[in-house]
Design a protein around this motif. Structure first.
Motif, PDB file in Angstrom:
ATOM      1  N   PHE A 316       0.831  -1.207   0.000  1.00 48.34           N
ATOM      2  CA  PHE A 316       0.000   0.000   0.000  1.00 48.34           C
ATOM      3  C   PHE A 316       0.866   1.258   0.000  1.00 48.34           C
ATOM      4  CE2 PHE A 316      -2.243   3.219   2.622  1.00 48.34           C
ATOM      5  CZ  PHE A 316      -3.260   3.524   1.723  1.00 48.34           C
ATOM      6  N   GLN A 317       1.943   1.225   0.755  1.00 50.25           N
ATOM      7  CA  GLN A 317       2.852   2.371   0.792  1.00 50.25           C
ATOM      8  C   GLN A 317       3.471   2.624  -0.572  1.00 50.25           C
ATOM      9  OE1 GLN A 317       6.387   1.703   3.007  1.00 50.25           O
ATOM     10  NE2 GLN A 317       6.888   3.863   3.234  1.00 50.25           N
ATOM     11  N   GLN A 318       3.903   1.564  -1.233  1.00 50.34           N
ATOM     12  CA  GLN A 318       4.522   1.720  -2.548  1.00 50.34           C
ATOM     13  C   GLN A 318       3.546   2.326  -3.545  1.00 50.34           C
ATOM     14  OE1 GLN A 318       5.843  -2.279  -3.308  1.00 50.34           O
ATOM     15  NE2 GLN A 318       7.818  -1.975  -2.296  1.00 50.34           N
ATOM     16  N   ALA A 319       2.277   1.895  -3.465  1.00 46.35           N
ATOM     17  CA  ALA A 319       1.268   2.435  -4.373  1.00 46.35           C
ATOM     18  C   ALA A 319       1.052   3.922  -4.120  1.00 46.35           C
ATOM     19  CB  ALA A 319      -0.040   1.666  -4.206  1.00 46.35           C
ATOM     20  N   LEU A 320       1.028   4.324  -2.856  1.00 47.25           N
ATOM     21  CA  LEU A 320       0.834   5.746  -2.536  1.00 47.25           C
ATOM     22  C   LEU A 320       2.026   6.587  -2.983  1.00 47.25           C
ATOM     23  CD1 LEU A 320      -0.807   5.778   1.012  1.00 47.25           C
ATOM     24  CD2 LEU A 320      -1.848   6.420  -1.155  1.00 47.25           C
ATOM     25  N   VAL A 321       3.233   6.068  -2.762  1.00 47.25           N
ATOM     26  CA  VAL A 321       4.429   6.799  -3.188  1.00 47.25           C
ATOM     27  C   VAL A 321       4.433   6.975  -4.701  1.00 47.25           C
ATOM     28  CG1 VAL A 321       6.943   6.701  -3.313  1.00 47.25           C
ATOM     29  CG2 VAL A 321       5.787   6.088  -1.192  1.00 47.25           C
ATOM     30  N   LYS A 322       4.047   5.935  -5.408  1.00 46.48           N
ATOM     31  CA  LYS A 322       3.973   6.019  -6.875  1.00 46.48           C
ATOM     32  C   LYS A 322       2.988   7.094  -7.291  1.00 46.48           C
ATOM     33  CE  LYS A 322       3.030   3.231 -10.973  1.00 46.48           C
ATOM     34  NZ  LYS A 322       2.609   1.893 -11.474  1.00 46.48           N
ATOM     35  N   GLU A 323       1.886   7.204  -6.561  1.00 42.19           N
ATOM     36  CA  GLU A 323       0.876   8.214  -6.874  1.00 42.19           C
ATOM     37  C   GLU A 323       1.434   9.627  -6.695  1.00 42.19           C
ATOM     38  OE1 GLU A 323      -2.892   9.539  -8.066  1.00 42.19           O
ATOM     39  OE2 GLU A 323      -2.051   7.508  -8.075  1.00 42.19           O
ATOM     40  N   THR A 324       2.239   9.847  -5.639  1.00 44.10           N
ATOM     41  CA  THR A 324       2.804  11.181  -5.425  1.00 44.10           C
ATOM     42  C   THR A 324       3.826  11.542  -6.492  1.00 44.10           C
ATOM     43  OG1 THR A 324       4.545  10.315  -3.974  1.00 44.10           O
ATOM     44  CG2 THR A 324       2.479  10.969  -2.934  1.00 44.10           C
ATOM     45  N   VAL A 325       4.507  10.524  -7.056  1.00 48.00           N
ATOM     46  CA  VAL A 325       5.510  10.780  -8.097  1.00 48.00           C
ATOM     47  C   VAL A 325       4.843  11.134  -9.420  1.00 48.00           C
ATOM     48  CG1 VAL A 325       7.363   9.732  -9.453  1.00 48.00           C
ATOM     49  CG2 VAL A 325       7.233   9.322  -6.987  1.00 48.00           C
ATOM     50  N   GLU A 326       3.748  10.435  -9.736  1.00 45.04           N
ATOM     51  CA  GLU A 326       3.137  10.588 -11.055  1.00 45.04           C
ATOM     52  C   GLU A 326       2.133  11.728 -11.118  1.00 45.04           C
ATOM     53  OE1 GLU A 326       1.447   6.794 -11.852  1.00 45.04           O
ATOM     54  OE2 GLU A 326       3.380   5.837 -12.310  1.00 45.04           O
ATOM     55  N   VAL A 327       1.522  12.081  -9.985  1.00 45.46           N
ATOM     56  CA  VAL A 327       0.438  13.070  -9.985  1.00 45.46           C
ATOM     57  C   VAL A 327       0.777  14.186  -9.008  1.00 45.46           C
ATOM     58  CG1 VAL A 327      -2.042  13.408  -9.666  1.00 45.46           C
ATOM     59  CG2 VAL A 327      -1.183  11.204 -10.473  1.00 45.46           C
ATOM     60  N   ASP A 328       0.361  15.410  -9.362  1.00 47.39           N
ATOM     61  CA  ASP A 328       0.652  16.562  -8.511  1.00 47.39           C
ATOM     62  C   ASP A 328      -0.454  16.853  -7.510  1.00 47.39           C
ATOM     63  OD1 ASP A 328       3.112  17.017  -9.649  1.00 47.39           O
ATOM     64  OD2 ASP A 328       2.314  18.341 -11.209  1.00 47.39           O
ATOM     65  N   ASN A 329      -1.691  16.364  -7.770  1.00 46.14           N
ATOM     66  CA  ASN A 329      -2.785  16.662  -6.846  1.00 46.14           C
ATOM     67  C   ASN A 329      -3.000  15.520  -5.860  1.00 46.14           C
ATOM     68  OD1 ASN A 329      -4.327  14.642  -8.158  1.00 46.14           O
ATOM     69  ND2 ASN A 329      -5.019  16.123  -9.700  1.00 46.14           N
ATOM     70  N   PHE A 330      -4.074  15.648  -5.046  1.00 48.33           N
ATOM     71  CA  PHE A 330      -4.343  14.678  -3.984  1.00 48.33           C
ATOM     72  C   PHE A 330      -5.480  13.721  -4.315  1.00 48.33           C
ATOM     73  CE2 PHE A 330      -2.400  18.318  -1.891  1.00 48.33           C
ATOM     74  CZ  PHE A 330      -1.475  17.739  -1.049  1.00 48.33           C
ATOM     75  N   ASP A 331      -6.097  13.855  -5.466  1.00 46.11           N
ATOM     76  CA  ASP A 331      -7.299  13.061  -5.765  1.00 46.11           C
ATOM     77  C   ASP A 331      -7.007  11.569  -5.765  1.00 46.11           C
ATOM     78  OD1 ASP A 331      -8.656  15.411  -5.966  1.00 46.11           O
ATOM     79  OD2 ASP A 331      -8.537  15.539  -8.156  1.00 46.11           O
TER      80      ASP A 331
END
Length: 736
Positions: A316-331
Motif C-alpha cells: 500500500f505504501q509503494q502504491a501511494l508513493v507512486k501516486e505522489t511521483v506521477e500526480v501533482d494533486n491529492f485526488d
C-alpha cells in the motif's frame, strides 16, 4: 583511666568502618579481650525476647552454656545502663547475676548497646579474680551508643546491599523478549520477599478504559479487585489509600516513567505485621526499575508488532508513493485511501478548507466535507493543542470522522479526515492512517517546493501585503497558504531598528556598518525561527519587520511584547557587535487591509520610541494615547508648517549646542508646568531650568503660562515625534 578512655574512642572510630555486623562484633570482643586482660568478653543481643550471645571471646563454659536467657528473668537495667557485680540486682531477681555468681566470676560489668533509635542488647566483660572497678560508667555508656550505631549502620549496609543485588539481578536476568507475565512474576516476588509481605501484585493503567487493571501473576494469595475504575477524582490515594504510607498492613507505590503514572505496585500482610519506612524505601527503589522494565518491555513488544504490521502495509505504501511521483494533486491519494477504508476520506488544507475528497459511496452527501469542516473548526478552537480528534456527523450520529494533523518541516500543512463507523479504529487502521498522513505530507511539501522554490517569494509576498492599496488579494492568500499563515487570524506588525554603538561606528564606513546590522539581524532571525516558527521575519523598505500572530488574545499585550523584546535584546547581546535594538509595535489586524495600517503604526511607534522612549526600548502604538489619533493625520505641508511655526527656532538653536531645549520643553509640559518636578527629572538645578524656560519663551516669543500656548506646543512636539525625519529633511532642504 585516661588510657582506657583513649582506647574506647579509638575502638569506636574503627567500628564504623566495617561493612557487616559480624565484623563489628568480632573486632569488638577481640580488642576488649586483649586490651583489658579479662577472662571473657561477650556481646549479648535481644532476639525474640531472649538474650543470645552473638560474639564471645574467652573460654568459660559455665557462662556461655547458660544462654539463651529469658529477657523477662533478667534485670531490665541491662538495656538502659551499665551494671557491675557491686551494683547488680540480687541473683533471685536477675538470672544473669545468678549465672555469673555460680560461675565464680568475681568481677564483671556490662555496657548497654542502645541509641535513640536502637536498643540491641549489651556487652559484658568478666574477670575471675576480684578487681577494683574504676568510675568509667559514662565513657562506657557513650561507647555502648557508638557500638549500637556501628551495628545499625552495618545492618543498614547489608539491607541496602541485598536490595541492590536484587535490583541488579532483575536488570541482568529479565529479557525484553520474555513475556510480560514473566516480568510481573519476578517483580512481585522480589517485592514480596524483600518486605516480608504475604501478598504483592501490580496494577497497570489502561488509558483507553481509564482504569487500573490487575496484571497476573501475583505473589501470594489475597482478595483483590481485578479492575479499579477511575472516576472524576484523579488522586491516586483515593483508589489506593495506603499510597506511600508506612505503618500499616498494606502499602502501595506508584510506577512512574517520564512523569507519567503507568501503574501501581501493591503489597499486603495478613498478619498484624506492619510495613516500615525501610520497606517503603525498598519499594521506591524497586518501583523505579519496575516502571522502566515494564515500559521497555511494552515498547519492545509494541515495536515488534508494529514491524510485523508494517510489512503488511508495504504494498500500500509503494502504491501511494507512486501516486505522489506521477500526480501533482491529492485526488488519487484520497481515492485509494477511501477504497482501502471503505469509508469517505477528506483532505483539508491547514485552514480547514477541503481540497480533495472521495466519498466512497454515492449515498454520502456532497456537502459533507464542508459540514465536517465547520464542526472541526469549532472543536479545534476549543482544544488547540490536539493533533488528533474525532468529529461526529451531525446528520448521522452513527458515523464519525477521525481528523489528524498533517505536519511537514515543523509546520502544519493540512488535515486528513477518515470516516469510521461509531468512531472505531483498530491498530492496523491507525498505522495505515499514519502512513497516509506521511504520504500526504510529502505531497504537500512537493507542492510547496513547486510554488516557492526561492526565499525571494516571501519578500514578494510582504511587498504585496504592506501596500496601501492591495491589488492582488488572491495572490496574497495563495502566498499565505504557502507559508502556512492564516491571514484572517489577528496579527501585529513590529518594526525594529538596530543602532550601532559609537565603538562600532568608529573607523567604519556605511557599507561596513550596514554589514554589522545585517549580521545582528540574521542572528536574531535564526533564533526567532527556533523559538517560535509562527513569527514571520522580513526586510521591507530598509526596515526589519516581525509579523506576529496573537496566540493568546486574552493575555496582556504589553507583557506579551515585553517577552518578545527581551528575547530579541538577549539575542542581540549574544552577538559580538555592540548595538541597541528598539522596537515599535502596530495595532492588531482584523483583515488583509489592516496589515498596511499596522505597519505604518509600527513605524510611528518606533519613531516615538527613538525620540522619547529609548529607555523603554519598545512601545505599542495602541498605548501611545493621543499619538494614535494623530496617526490618522497624513503627513502634509500643513503639519510641517505647524511644527516649524511652534518649534522651528528651538530646532535651529539646538543645532551644535549641548543644551537640548526641545527635551526641556517636552519634560516641562509633561510635568504640567511644575518647575520642581521638571528640574528633578532633568537632573538640573532649579535656576538652570528657569534660565532655559526664559530662553524658550524668548526664542518662541510666547508665554508658557498660557494654556493655549502649552496645548499648541505639546501638539507640535507629538507631531515632531511622529514625523521628525520628514520634517528635518524638509528643513535642511530649505536651509540649503
Amino acid at each position: 583511666m585516661k588510657k582506657l578512655e583513649n582506647h574506647l574512642r579509638s575502638t569506636a572510630r574503627q567500628l564504623i568502618k566495617f561493612d557487616t555486623e559480624d565484623e563489628v562484633l568480632q573486632y569488638l570482643t577481640a580488642v576488649f579481650h586483649s586490651e583489658l586482660y579479662c577472662d571473657f568478653v561477650g556481646v549479648i543481643l535481644n532476639e525474640s525476647e531472649n538474650f543470645v550471645p552473638k560474639a564471645w571471646s574467652g573460654n568459660l563454659p559455665a557462662v556461655t552454656n547458660s544462654f539463651p536467657l529469658d529477657i523477662h528473668k533478667c534485670s531490665p537495667k541491662l538495656l538502659r545502663q551499665s551494671l557491675t557485680n557491686e551494683r547488680a540486682d540480687f541473683p533471685e531477681i536477675c538470672q544473669l547475676s545468678k549465672v555469673l555468681k555460680d560461675a565464680k566470676v568475681n568481677t564483671w560489668f556490662t555496657v548497654p548497646l542502645y541509641d535513640n533509635d536502637y536498643n540491641l542488647g549489651f556487652c559484658i566483660v568478666g574477670f575471675l579474680n576480684y578487681l577494683p572497678l574504676l568510675e568509667m560508667e559514662k565513657p562506657f555508656e557513650e561507647f555502648g551508643k557508638d557500638i549500637a550505631v556501628a551495628m545499625a549502620m552495618a545492618r543498614e549496609k547489608k539491607s541496602q546491599l541485598k536490595k541492590i543485588e536484587g535490583i541488579e539481578w532483575i536488570s541482568k536476568n529479565l529479557s525484553l523478549k520474555a513475556p510480560i507475565e514473566q516480568h510481573i512474576a519476578e517483580l512481585t516476588m522480589r517485592a514480596g520477599q524483600g518486605t516480608n509481605a504475604d501478598f504483592a501484585c501490580i496494577y497497570l493503567y489502561d488509558e483507553k478504559e481509564n482504569c487500573f487493571i490487575f496484571q497476573p501473576p501475583a505473589y501470594g494469595e489475597s482478595e483483590f479487585p481485578h479492575k479499579i475504575m477511575i472516576e472524576e477524582n484523579y488522586m491516586l490515594n483515593k483508589y489506593f489509600p495506603f499510597l506511600e504510607v508506612p505503618g500499616g498492613s498494606q502499602m502501595s507505590i506508584p510506577l512512574i516513567i517520564d512523569l507519567k503514572t503507568i501503574g501501581v505496585l501493591h503489597i499486603e500482610n495478613k498478619k498484624d505485621a506492619i510495613f516500615t519506612e525501610n520497606d517503603l524505601k525498598m519499594l521506591e527503589l524497586l518501583s523505579n526499575h519496575v516502571a522502566t522494565i515494564l515500559e521497555n518491555a511494552r515498547l519492545f513488544n509494541k515495536e515488534k508488532e508494529s514491524k510485523n504490521r508494517l510489512q503488511f502495509l508495504l504494498d500500500f505504501q509503494q502504491a501511494l508513493v507512486k501516486e505522489t511521483v506521477e500526480v501533482d494533486n491529492f485526488d488519487g491519494i484520497t481515492s485509494m485511501l477511501s477504497n482501502l477504508f471503505q469509508n469517505p476520506v477528506i483532505l483539508y488544507d491547514r485552514f480547514m478548507q477541503p481540497i480533495s475528497f472521495s466519498l466512497y459511496e454515492k449515498h454520502y452527501r456532497s456537502q459533507l466535507p464542508d459540514q465536517i469542516s465547520n464542526v472541526a473548526k469549532t472543536m479545534k478552537s476549543k482544544q488547540k493543542s490536539l493533533d488528533y480528534f474525532t468529529v461526529e456527523d451531525s446528520d448521522d450520529p452513527s458515523s464519525c470522522f477521525s481528523l489528524l494533523m498533517i505536519n511537514g518541516g515543523g509546520s502544519l500543512l493540512g488535515y486528513l479526515a477518515v470516516g469510521r463507523p461509531n468512531g472505531e479504529m483498530d491498530e492496523i487502521d491507525r498505522l495505515t492512517v499514519e502512513l497516509s498522513r506521511n504520504i500526504c505530507s510529502i505531497q504537500f511539501i512537493k507542492q510547496k517546493l513547486v510554488l516557492d522554490a526561492k526565499e525571494q517569494a516571501k519578500d514578494s509576498f510582504i511587498n504585496k501585503l504592506l501596500t496601501e492599496n492591495i491589488e492582488d488579494k488572491e495572490g496574497i492568500l495563495q502566498y499565505a497558504n504557502l507559508f502556512q499563515w492564516d491571514l484572517f487570524h489577528s496579527h501585529q506588525i513590529a518594526v525594529l531598528s538596530i543602532t550601532l554603538d559609537d565603538k562600532e561606528l568608529k573607523g567604519s564606513n556605511l557599507f561596513e556598518q550596514q554589514s554589522k546590522k545585517t549580521q545582528v539581524w540574521e542572528y536574531i532571525k535564526s533564533q526567532i525561527s527556533v523559538d517560535d516558527a509562527s513569527i514571520i521575519t522580513a526586510y521591507h523598505d530598509e526596515k526589519y519587520i516581525l509579523i506576529v500572530p496573537l496566540k493568546n488574545e486574552s493575555a496582556l499585550p504589553n507583557k506579551f511584547w515585553h517577552s518578545i523584546y527581551s528575547k530579541i535584546n538577549k539575542w542581540a547581546l549574544e552577538t559580538t557587535i555592540k548595538c541597541k535594538v528598539l522596537m515599535g509595535v502596530g495595532g492588531r489586524t482584523n483583515n488583509i487591509q489592516d496589515y498596511y495600517i499596522s505597519y505604518q503604526q509600527a513605524i510611528q511607534a518606533l519613531n516615538i520610541v527613538t525620540s522619547r522612549l529609548r529607555q523603554n526600548g519598545f512601545s505599542l502604538f495602541d498605548e501611545l494615547s493621543s499619538y494614535a489619533i494623530l496617526h490618522h493625520l497624513n503627513y502634509s505641508m500643513a503639519i510641517d508648517l505647524f511644527v516649524m511655526q511652534h518649534l522651528g527656532p528651538l530646532l535651529s538653536y539646538s543645532e551644535g549646542k549641548n543644551t537640548d531645549l526641545i527635551n526641556t520643553l517636552h519634560t516641562f509640559l509633561q510635568n504640567n508646568g511644575n518647575v520642581k518636578n521638571t528640574a528633578e527629572e532633568l537632573y538640573i538645578h532649579r535656576s538652570s531650568l528657569l534660565y532655559r524656560l526664559e530662553k524658550i519663551e524668548s526664542l518662541l516669543d510666547i508665554q508658557l503660562s498660557d494654556a493655549e500656548v502649552r496645548f499648541n506646543l505639546m501638539l507640535a512636539l507629538k507631531l515632531y515625534d511622529m514625523y521628525g525625519q520628514e520634517i528635518e529633511s524638509n528643513r535642511l532642504v530649505k536651509l540649503k
